[in-house]
Design an enzyme around this catalytic site. Structure first.
Site, PDB file in Angstrom:
ATOM      1  CE1 TYR A 101      -3.666   2.594   1.023  1.00 41.24           C
ATOM      2  CE2 TYR A 101      -1.773   3.614   2.122  1.00 41.24           C
ATOM      3  CZ  TYR A 101      -3.064   3.697   1.627  1.00 41.24           C
ATOM      4  OH  TYR A 101      -3.745   4.886   1.725  1.00 41.24           O
ATOM      5  CD  GLU A 189      -6.077   4.770  -0.575  1.00 39.07           C
ATOM      6  OE1 GLU A 189      -6.107   5.146   0.599  1.00 39.07           O
ATOM      7  OE2 GLU A 189      -7.069   4.332  -1.179  1.00 39.07           O
TER       8      GLU A 189
END
Ligand code: GDP
Ligand code: MN
Length: 375
Positions: A101, A189
């Protein structure tokens, strides 16, 4: 402002952040053709402005033209979190060896951009933040100083196993940070930021939110705007220069001034009511603005009561009352409506409205109580 994954990936590509080749189509046949052009196994992904598409059945693999066509058809028939799927992205299916991530958000309280990296990507990051917050490494980036490379290096050391991966990740962080600043983002993101064959890290998903207040600086970003991000009444309100946010309740609110509008919503809630919207008609609250505001509010079937809350500061309340009366002459209001008017010449203003049979209040609490009782 939000954009679709494919739009975010196009921007990533401009910044040389590794993404895969992609095609975006809006029907199943075209998806089949795209799959054939790409060749081999492909991934088909719903393009909607929400996350959690994987769990909702919006991400599927296909290994032939026919299968791609069928699965794209299934995905295009979905509605994910109230959003109908109108486009799908077709890309080569990557063999994922690990999901990381990588994200950045604007943190208003620390006035920094916070970089977040985790070796446990792919999953819902909000859940991970609750269950295992220690697995998300954070680095605050002060925009004056830029990235602290020593601190970043220490984080990368903990997340990525090899020097090669760390080098790629550092490069992506730098590019993502440049994109974040240059395009005035509030969030970027990559989840999953995936390790695929040949030790390559690629952005398999991409999410970008832009700061609406900076859009005037970026026409190239503004043109990426998707109408489905805004409800029909929000678009209509924008056209008339009203600042409007649609909410879930049943009391339509018309207020002059954003601060007063916020306070009004709070007080409606305090009295047990449920606002249908935030609507700031601005300082002048001309008859046209009140009329447009009423039309937009009455377009919402849920609305069964209206509260108008006007503070006459520079504008005089008798002018405002006349404006409201002019607007009322042009529109039928069949739901209870309470008008609270206060400020310069308010006695005259309220008298004008009372004469015509409108429910009028001087105190906001009285007005709110009255309207909440009637809905
Ligand atoms: P989200 O659920 O809306 O965040 O959509 P994502 O783009 O993150 O996709 C969800 C999941 O689908 C990912 O976490 C991956 O596990 C999987 N996925 C996405 N792209 C690919 C791909 O190219 N190949 C494979 N095998 N899986 C993928
Ligand atoms: Mn994702």
């Amino acid at each position: 402002m939000k954009v679709h994954e494919y739009q975010a990936k196009e921007l990533f590509a401009e910044y040389s952040i590794p993404v895969q080749q992609q095609e975006v189509v809006s029907d199943a046949t075209a998806a089949g053709a795209a799959a054939e052009r790409i060749g081999g196994e492909v991934v088909i992904k719903a393009q909607v402005l929400v996350g959690g598409r994987g769990k909702a059945g919006g991400v599927k693999l296909a290994s032939s033209r026919n299968e791609a066509e069928r699965k794209a058809g299934d995905i295009l028939a979905l509605t994910i979190k109230d959003l109908p799927v109108e486009k799908v992205l077709v890309a080569p299916a990557a063999e994922i060896l690990q999901e990381y991530y990588l994200g950045m958000i604007l943190d208003r309280s620390s006035k920094t951009i916070v970089l977040m990296i985790s070796a446990e990507g792919g999953v819902d990051i909000e859940e991970l933040a609750v269950s295992s917050p220690e697995k998300i490494h954070r680095l605050a980036i002060n925009p004056v100083d830029g990235i602290d490379h020593t601190a970043l290096g220490e984080i990368l050391e903990q997340v990525f196993e090899t020097e090669e991966l760390r080098k790629q990740a550092e490069d992506t962080v730098e590019k993502l940070y440049r994109l974040f600043l240059e395009k005035d983002c509030s969030l970027v993101e990559i989840n999953p930021y995936a390790k695929i064959e040949n030790e390559q890290l690629v952005a398999l998903d991409a999410k970008i939110n832009f700061d609406d207040n900076a859009l005037f600086k970026h026409p190239e970003v503004e043109q990426l705007k998707n109408p489905e991000e805004y409800s029909a009444d929000e678009i209509e309100a924008r056209k008339h220069g009203l600042s409007f946010v649609s909410l879930d309740g049943n009391i339509g609110c018309i207020v002059n001034g954003a601060g007063l509008a916020m306070a009004t919503l709070d007080i409606v809630k305090l009295y047990g009511g449920d606002p249908a919207n935030f609507l700031d008609v601005g300082g002048s609250s001309s008859p046209e603005k009140v009329l447009n505001a009423l039309r937009i509010i009455l377009g919402n079937d849920k609305v069964n009561g209206i509260l108008i809350n006007i503070f006459g500061g520079i504008t005089r309340c008798d002018d405002i009352a006349n404006g409201i009366l002019m607007a009322m002459d042009q529109i039928m209001i069949e739901v209870p409506m309470v008008i609270r008017l206060i400020g310069t010449n308010d006695v005259e203003g309220r008298a004008l409205l009372t004469e015509r049979g409108f429910q009028v209040a001087e105190r906001l609490s009285d007005a709110v109580e009255q309207v909440v009782k009637q809905v």
